[in-house]
Enzyme design. Structure first.
Site, PDB file in Angstrom:
ATOM      1  N   SER A  47       7.552 -11.190   4.629  1.00  0.00           N
ATOM      2  CA  SER A  47       6.317  -9.732   4.743  1.00  0.00           C
ATOM      3  C   SER A  47       6.991  -8.661   4.759  1.00  0.00           C
ATOM      4  CB  SER A  47       6.085 -10.879   6.844  1.00  0.00           C
ATOM      5  OG  SER A  47       7.014 -10.327   7.186  1.00  0.00           O
ATOM      6  N   ASN A  48       5.521  -7.746   4.756  1.00  0.00           N
ATOM      7  CA  ASN A  48       6.189  -6.588   5.268  1.00  0.00           C
ATOM      8  C   ASN A  48       6.938  -6.171   7.015  1.00  0.00           C
ATOM      9  OD1 ASN A  48       6.302  -5.645   3.215  1.00  0.00           O
ATOM     10  ND2 ASN A  48       3.803  -5.415   3.047  1.00  0.00           N
TER      11      ASN A  48
END
Length: 177
Positions: A47-48
């Site tokens: 994920s970011n």
């Protein structure tokens, strides 16, 4: 010169195959146990939540660490109750009755994580990251990626080896020269 070049090519192909195979196996391991080698693990960011530090597809290398070695601002990977692995930054640590608790937060998140991280949940401290290497792992887990990065280099290696053996003059041919 020809032998040296052949050795370099074979070594490169062999190392490439081993590296890709390791990434493939690491990527396929979905158990609660984090695979490690001598206390070091390589994990892919999914994920970011830690941007700009890490982006989706980066590979991080973590080292198993004791809770008393960790301080605020360290980036750790920890396991959740649901069996996921999360990599966030420590914003605060607390010691109570000899047990450590950490407050963590993703750099790209607005608020800290709701649940504190207990020392037993900590898998390790992030040492460094390799940008976008996880995309290779994801590519290798697909059939076309497996063919391109595993099967084709192996076929090339076998082909080069067979060609070299067939191209070598036999002892009889050398005797006539």
């Amino acid at each position: 010169m020809k032998r040296t070049l052949s050795f370099v090519i074979k070594s490169f192909i062999g190392l490439l195959c081993l590296g890709v195979a390791f990434l493939f196996i690491q990527n396929q391991q979905q158990s609660e146990q984090t695979p490690n080698l001598f206390g070091y693990s390589a994990l892919t960011i999914l994920s970011n939540s830690m941007q700009p530090e890490f982006s989706e597809g980066d590979v991080i290398v973590i080292k198993q660490s004791q809770a008393d070695e960790l301080v605020a601002n360290d980036i750790i990977t920890f396991g959740t109750k649901e069996g996921h692995r999360v990599t966030h930054r420590i914003t605060d640590s607390t010691e109570q009755d000899g047990n450590f608790f950490f407050t963590t937060k993703g750099d790209n998140n607005n608020v800290a994580d709701a649940e504190p991280v207990f020392e037993g949940q900590v898998i390790g401290k992030v040492l460094f990251s390799i940008p976008m290497l996880g995309l290779v792992s994801r590519f290798v887990s697909e059939p076309i990626g497996f063919m391109v990065l595993i099967v084709l280099p192996l076929v090339a290696y076998v082909g080069i080896t067979v060609y070299e053996r067939l191209a070598r003059p036999t002892k009889k041919e050398e005797a006539f020269k």
